[in-house]
Design a protein around this motif. Sequence first.
Motif, PDB file in Angstrom:
ATOM      1  N   GLY A   1       0.899  -1.145  -0.219  1.00 61.52           N
ATOM      2  CA  GLY A   1      -0.060  -0.214  -0.003  1.00 61.52           C
ATOM      3  C   GLY A   1       1.136   1.050   0.055  1.00 61.52           C
ATOM      4  O   GLY A   1       0.844   2.402   0.725  1.00 61.52           O
ATOM      5  N   GLY A   2       1.821   1.444  -0.776  1.00 62.02           N
ATOM      6  CA  GLY A   2       2.828   1.859  -0.113  1.00 62.02           C
ATOM      7  C   GLY A   2       4.037   2.965   0.479  1.00 62.02           C
ATOM      8  O   GLY A   2       3.821   1.486   1.366  1.00 62.02           O
ATOM      9  N   LEU A   3       4.686   3.241   0.636  1.00 69.35           N
ATOM     10  CA  LEU A   3       5.860   3.490   1.229  1.00 69.35           C
ATOM     11  C   LEU A   3       4.801   3.469   2.973  1.00 69.35           C
ATOM     12  O   LEU A   3       5.758   3.342   3.965  1.00 69.35           O
ATOM     13  CB  LEU A   3       6.245   5.277   1.574  1.00 69.35           C
ATOM     14  N   TRP A   4       3.739   4.146   3.564  1.00 69.41           N
ATOM     15  CA  TRP A   4       2.654   3.912   4.283  1.00 69.41           C
ATOM     16  C   TRP A   4       2.874   2.240   5.332  1.00 69.41           C
ATOM     17  O   TRP A   4       2.609   2.780   6.808  1.00 69.41           O
ATOM     18  CB  TRP A   4       1.139   4.810   3.776  1.00 69.41           C
ATOM     19  N   GLY A   5       2.736   1.886   4.041  1.00 68.08           N
ATOM     20  CA  GLY A   5       2.927   0.400   4.432  1.00 68.08           C
ATOM     21  C   GLY A   5       3.996  -0.407   5.066  1.00 68.08           C
ATOM     22  O   GLY A   5       3.924  -1.314   5.295  1.00 68.08           O
ATOM     23  N   ALA A   6       4.875   0.468   4.893  1.00 65.75           N
ATOM     24  CA  ALA A   6       6.645  -0.191   4.468  1.00 65.75           C
ATOM     25  C   ALA A   6       7.082  -0.566   6.273  1.00 65.75           C
ATOM     26  O   ALA A   6       8.138  -1.213   6.737  1.00 65.75           O
ATOM     27  CB  ALA A   6       7.336   0.044   4.006  1.00 65.75           C
ATOM     28  N   HIS A   7       6.427   0.129   7.190  1.00 63.10           N
ATOM     29  CA  HIS A   7       6.526  -0.422   8.587  1.00 63.10           C
ATOM     30  C   HIS A   7       6.319  -2.042   8.860  1.00 63.10           C
ATOM     31  O   HIS A   7       6.488  -2.053   9.864  1.00 63.10           O
ATOM     32  CB  HIS A   7       5.342   0.695   9.268  1.00 63.10           C
ATOM     33  N   LEU A   8       5.503  -2.367   7.874  1.00 64.53           N
ATOM     34  CA  LEU A   8       4.890  -3.727   8.598  1.00 64.53           C
ATOM     35  C   LEU A   8       6.885  -4.398   8.012  1.00 64.53           C
ATOM     36  O   LEU A   8       6.535  -5.372   8.969  1.00 64.53           O
ATOM     37  CB  LEU A   8       3.770  -4.265   7.628  1.00 64.53           C
ATOM     38  N   ILE A   9       7.567  -4.246   7.447  1.00 61.59           N
ATOM     39  CA  ILE A   9       8.509  -5.349   6.909  1.00 61.59           C
ATOM     40  C   ILE A   9       9.872  -4.307   8.035  1.00 61.59           C
ATOM     41  O   ILE A   9      10.563  -4.669   7.815  1.00 61.59           O
ATOM     42  CB  ILE A   9       8.231  -5.235   6.054  1.00 61.59           C
ATOM     43  N   ALA A  10       9.763  -3.332   8.766  1.00 57.73           N
ATOM     44  CA  ALA A  10      10.649  -2.388   9.031  1.00 57.73           C
ATOM     45  C   ALA A  10      11.235  -2.900  10.035  1.00 57.73           C
ATOM     46  O   ALA A  10      11.418  -2.830  11.909  1.00 57.73           O
ATOM     47  CB  ALA A  10      10.555  -0.569   9.386  1.00 57.73           C
ATOM     48  N   ASP A  11      11.694  -4.624  10.436  1.00 64.03           N
ATOM     49  CA  ASP A  11      11.658  -5.459  11.641  1.00 64.03           C
ATOM     50  C   ASP A  11      12.770  -6.447  11.199  1.00 64.03           C
ATOM     51  O   ASP A  11      12.351  -7.044  10.061  1.00 64.03           O
ATOM     52  CB  ASP A  11      10.574  -5.774  11.684  1.00 64.03           C
ATOM     53  N   GLU A  12      14.175  -6.597  11.890  1.00 63.46           N
ATOM     54  CA  GLU A  12      15.609  -6.708  11.493  1.00 63.46           C
ATOM     55  C   GLU A  12      15.083  -8.624  11.650  1.00 63.46           C
ATOM     56  O   GLU A  12      14.550  -9.589  10.668  1.00 63.46           O
ATOM     57  CB  GLU A  12      16.193  -7.106  12.532  1.00 63.46           C
ATOM     58  N   GLU A  13      13.982  -9.246  12.539  1.00 61.94           N
ATOM     59  CA  GLU A  13      13.799 -10.258  12.911  1.00 61.94           C
ATOM     60  C   GLU A  13      11.988 -10.674  11.737  1.00 61.94           C
ATOM     61  O   GLU A  13      12.889 -12.002  10.895  1.00 61.94           O
ATOM     62  CB  GLU A  13      12.510 -10.727  13.722  1.00 61.94           C
TER      63      GLU A  13
END
Length: 861
Positions: free
Chosen positions: A486-498
Amino acid sequence: MTQLTANIRLRPARIALLVSPSDRASIIRFMRICTCMWGGRYNPIIPVFRKPPKAWAAEFQGDKTGIDIARGYIRFFEPDAFVEAKPGLLETLGLEGLRGMTSDLSVTLDELLSPQQNRSWAELKFGLPITDALGVIYDREERFIQREPRSAMVVDRPPRTGAAEAMFGVFPTEEDSRYFASNYNEVYRPDPMPWSPQTWRQVYLQGTTKPFDPSSHTIEPERSWRHNLKLFAFDPSKTTDIIDLWNLRSEPAPVLPLPIGWVAELTNDIQAICKAEFRQLEGNSSGYMLSATLEFARGISEQARRETIQSIQPGLPPARGHNASLTIKHWRDRIWDAPGEGMMNAPKRLRLFVEEKRISLQVDQSGDRLSASFEPLWPSFAARYGAGRVRWINSLKVANYGRTNVATIYPYNTFDRTYPRLSFGMEEVLIGTDGWSMGQEYIRSSSSLQFETQEKAITGILTRAGYSVSLSEPGHIAKHVLDQLGGLWGAHLIADEEILRTMNDMAGAIRRRSNKTEEMQEEFPPRSRTVKQWSDLINRRKKRDYGRGDIEHFTNRNVIVLGLETRCTNCLHENWAPVDKLGYVLSCSRCLKEYSFPQNTDNRARKWAYRVSGPFSVQDYAKGAYGAVLALRAIDELNGHHGSLNFITAVRLLKEGKSIEADYVALRQAESFDEENDPEVIFGEAKSFSELDTVKPRDISRLKELALQFPDCYLVVSVLRSEFTEGEKVLLRRLVRWTRKLAPNAGPRNQVLLLTGHELLRTWGFLSDTWKSVGGRHAMFADFQHTRSLRSIAEATISIHLEMPSFWEARDTFRKKRNTRKNKGFLRVHGQWGKVLGAVSGPEPTEATADKDGPVHSPGT
């Protein structure tokens, strides 16, 4: 349908005169025409010269040519249309493209106010005539008997210097233009007044209406407490001083013109004005005092300046601490310098407020065409029709807060309006500090904009720079990743190393082995993770990120897909099938034989599990797409500024047979307090988690190639791990030293921004909070000064990761060492004799020592 938001501001048109600074007749004629135009007193005069006038010669000591100065004026004022005092001045300044525009944004001075065919009266070709405003002023104010009537004036027999035109306003005297003066006379019944200090007192101390005043009807200049009154002492006999006085009105400080020959008679009045202005700023506990500034025009001699100061100062109140009652200023602000080239606090243009509103733009798509309509603003007093093509301006600032794939950021097109084509009609769109400015001609008529996708817009910009542009395979993967998130706004979903490591492990892998003769590639299929494993992963992430992110967010975006694992009864291979592919009979992916769905009570025979899908099933962190997407997200949200960011991912640029790749190209809107700067062009190199050196010499070479083609661009290098390796730091130091060659604005040629997992994988809060929590060198740069803008953040990251001083610290260190060498008494001599002297006086700094001593500024940089 896509929805954008926009803020529309109504303002008068800015019509610029291109003229030789010695052409007094043309300057006077233009000022008189501006008296007839709504907002005309703010129309700039652009001096065009090759050899500077005598009064200005000391200020231009070869640092810029006369053409550079004129183009600098244009950059500062951003005119909507141009008037040539003599034909050919547009070509002199490289603006010949405006002559071929569909809306014809240039006329000669003779054409600006001239009769149309079969008419005996002259009409403005640009701008809104004040006759529209005068009619409303009469109907609403002047036709009634007022309790405290105001007097009005016109200058009787104005001098031929142009001073009366610049100070009070004078109407044209040609027969076909006299109706402007007649309308003003009918409304205000003005008294003829001589050109004298007494008239100055009547106008500026008692508020007598002057011919200029109707041109400011409904216009409110936007000023703040720091814009103190400016007394401008000038020599009326010098056209250069007249030009400066006229243009000063377009700067924020209110201007009180002061002919130098009147100072002796007006001394008491000037002192009284300074006393009234010298007052404490309300609400300020530090005792800060407001005060007036006396600025001398460049045509005033040193003797006249001293005499003026000596006559005024004795009657002024004493200073209070560091606050003087009158500030003396002997220079003109360098408005012709590009942002960053001249003064530390560069002058800004005065903003004029008339009316504004916030609207929603519904962007409709028809084939490849994106368009939106809106209702523009118009002056409430304007006649429905008029002869002018650009009667007033609507300036739109379009925001893309929804992160849609619509381009809302373009480089400023002050000098070339052929791109982009944002209008369907005859209007040309000026993109500048006001936003998207469109000339308006009719009231109660809708306007339309045509939009481009971000990919098409940035591709167009690169194409105009001479490149052939195409998306590489990682670019297409990153595009699909963003579509599913859903764009850059949804990129927080994968902003996690694990989560990233788990997804990459689930995507399978490719192993390459080679011997002396051939290379073999072995591909491992995607892997599954049980529901419990993913639930535990999400719960751990929620504890770290204050409860953000549920497993439904991943399934709704098709990052992971639920399926069932069963074992083939023929070959015992574990198979996985999504829910929509389940049946009573299953097919084995290894032996390709069918087997029955296990319906017994043994739960070990079947197991619910997730697999990554679509672009998330691509190995090697989606071929680097995760790193690029998270880097773009971090840039968009640095220092908490969620502004518009337009970008494309993983492009291949081809020019003159040479190919260059970039992991992403972006345009970022400058911070809200920095609107005079063009949007920032960004080229990025994004790497993943590998423990080995991921930044290679070829990556640095690509970034250098791009930097040479796009001066002032940002070069961003990012890795998903928390720090750069020592080998990478060596390469990055070389890149930083290379970019610190001096640019024309005395700053670095390019900016380098370094990002790691600390910035890329943060999910909430300000960057300063993230750096404080990391501690160490990060915490040393977590203050506002180092996180206030992209430029300051870039310098901070260089200091954090490479332990290099900032550009300005390095320059200061180098300057001090250079002065020390000069004090030894040795001349800087090039060639063999320079080497001999250098052996005695000390070595010259080289690139190897520039890292410690500062960048070297040689004649060729």
